[in-house]
Design an enzyme around this catalytic site. Sequence first.
Site, PDB file in Angstrom:
ATOM      1  N   CYS A 119      25.880  -5.777 -55.652  1.00 49.78           N
ATOM      2  CA  CYS A 119      24.224  -5.164 -56.139  1.00 49.78           C
ATOM      3  C   CYS A 119      24.010  -6.142 -56.783  1.00 49.78           C
ATOM      4  CB  CYS A 119      24.578  -4.075 -57.072  1.00 49.78           C
ATOM      5  SG  CYS A 119      25.503  -2.765 -55.892  1.00 49.78           S
ATOM      6  N   ASP A 125      28.630  -4.525 -59.641  1.00 48.21           N
ATOM      7  CA  ASP A 125      28.121  -4.196 -60.782  1.00 48.21           C
ATOM      8  C   ASP A 125      27.170  -3.006 -60.372  1.00 48.21           C
ATOM      9  OD1 ASP A 125      26.519  -3.858 -63.245  1.00 48.21           O
ATOM     10  OD2 ASP A 125      25.925  -5.801 -63.348  1.00 48.21           O
ATOM     11  N   ALA A 166      21.208  -8.591 -57.515  1.00 47.72           N
ATOM     12  CA  ALA A 166      19.886  -8.715 -58.049  1.00 47.72           C
ATOM     13  C   ALA A 166      20.128  -8.383 -59.848  1.00 47.72           C
ATOM     14  CB  ALA A 166      18.485  -7.730 -57.627  1.00 47.72           C
ATOM     15  N   GLY A 185      20.555 -11.755 -60.253  1.00 48.24           N
ATOM     16  CA  GLY A 185      21.570 -12.904 -59.733  1.00 48.24           C
ATOM     17  C   GLY A 185      22.414 -13.648 -60.716  1.00 48.24           C
ATOM     18  N   GLY A 186      22.321 -13.287 -61.814  1.00 46.81           N
ATOM     19  CA  GLY A 186      23.307 -14.107 -62.865  1.00 46.81           C
ATOM     20  C   GLY A 186      24.600 -14.076 -62.538  1.00 46.81           C
ATOM     21  N   CYS A 192      26.678  -1.302 -66.974  1.00 42.26           N
ATOM     22  CA  CYS A 192      25.975  -1.587 -68.012  1.00 42.26           C
ATOM     23  C   CYS A 192      25.485  -0.286 -68.773  1.00 42.26           C
ATOM     24  CB  CYS A 192      24.809  -2.442 -68.137  1.00 42.26           C
ATOM     25  SG  CYS A 192      23.440  -1.756 -66.730  1.00 42.26           S
TER      26      CYS A 192
END
Length: 526
Positions: free
Chosen positions: A340, A403, A342, A344-345, A456
């Site tokens: 998942c 994530d 985006a 992109g970090g 998160c």
Amino acid sequence: MAAVARITESPSGVRSGRAKASEIDADDLFLVIAEAHGFWAVAAAQFLRQVQRRGLAAALLGLGQRALGGGGKILVVGHGGFPCIAVNPTYLGMGAELDKTRKNGRGPRPERGDTARQGTLRLLAAVEAGATLDEAAAAIETLEPAARARARRLALEVLRRVERCDALLAPHLARRPRPEIMRVLRLATVELLALGEAPHGAVNAAVSLCRGLGGKGQAAAGMVNAVLRKVAASADAWAALPPQRLPDWMRGPIVSQWGEDVAIAIEAAQEAGAPLDLTPRSGDAPGETLPTGSHRLPSTTQISALAGYDGGDWWVQDAAAAMAVRVLNPRPGERIADLCAAPGGKTMQLAAAGAEVTALDISSSRLARVAENLERCRLKASLIAADALEWRPDAPLDAILLDAPCSATGTVRRHPELPLIRDGSALSGLVALQARLIDHALSILRPGGRLVFATCSLLPAEGEEQLAAALARNPGVTVEPAAAPGIEPGWLTPQGALRLRPDLWPDRGGMDGFFIACLRKSGAKS
């Protein structure tokens, strides 16, 4: 009772069309029309969400995309003081307010007056309509960059203190004002008591904003002036008010898991906001170096002006978010999927470590942002727009970063609107989706491969409980204790996962809430 008609304009400017009566509550109809265009601007998706929430059919209102085509307008005809509003289809969904001075509603929309504060009011209105600040960005896209940035900053400060503002204002109000007036009062209260603006400037600005809201606003200007002068002298009362309380659907699980003191500390962290964190591609980056390897700067820092921005030497990423890849510990040459990806970090972290990265996201537009970030930082990854539940690689992978979609409750410092616009009703669906993603990810790992599952979220249902359920479903899968530079012993759960919260690092400015677990699939280790 209200009547709705689609009308068109002939080349001569003469309007035609017949109104069709419908038994729709006038207040509800006014709300959705006003949210779309009359008094504030929201994205088209948010407008349609309001239509659905109120049980009104878009087709009945004539507000479908086809109905809005061809230069037509929607006219709401009111009774008993119910206002008439014309909605221009050209600008519906673009965040632009109606400007009757433009011919056929076309041409640039001039900005006048205190544009940053006006933009703040638009953002606050959009949030009240159910939008996130990111979704509401179209409402301020016509502002100059500096005004746009200030409008968002002010909106964030107000959203962190809505409850405190209302508590302070209530004794000074004979009755609750109209929503647009209440937004002005909240903004001025925050400027006066939280941001230290000079009383004369903040009060005068608020009065001017009211007068710019039309007849109702002009009538309220005197009241706003009187109330805010009292507010300006209420610093002690303001300081005695507690930080904004999290909604019960968030607060209850937090108290059950960690206690009342932690819940209060998280609420204080939400009000304090979040600094700017950077992840270096390699070597150094601007700002204070944190124990985990991220670099921290004040939240007001202008990102594009920092050294290394143009060269892609770093990217913006919260220190907690960066920990997921550090726990995975990618190695050069490993075949790793970011399921998942985006914005992109984490993909860039994996690529910077030398891994062969495949970045997936179900949204092509979001994946385009990943491509832009990779290009700026001179990093490479294979990008695939696909549903992570259906995608399978040509050969089993060495490692996977998941994530997963979640409630995002850990990001309340950066997104204080989330507790205000969500009610927890989507949680069960998210938990079920996370479970399916975990099981699928394990199925495409090679024996001995690693899966880092991260959310998160501050909710145990999306962290500790999700991990326990995954282990029960997948015999032979084990948890590897999270290990990375800067991890403090108190951050580890009994399972060996990493539990990060906004109240940690209070002297450094906190961090986002994250749950991060590293799972090892049974078989030979690499």
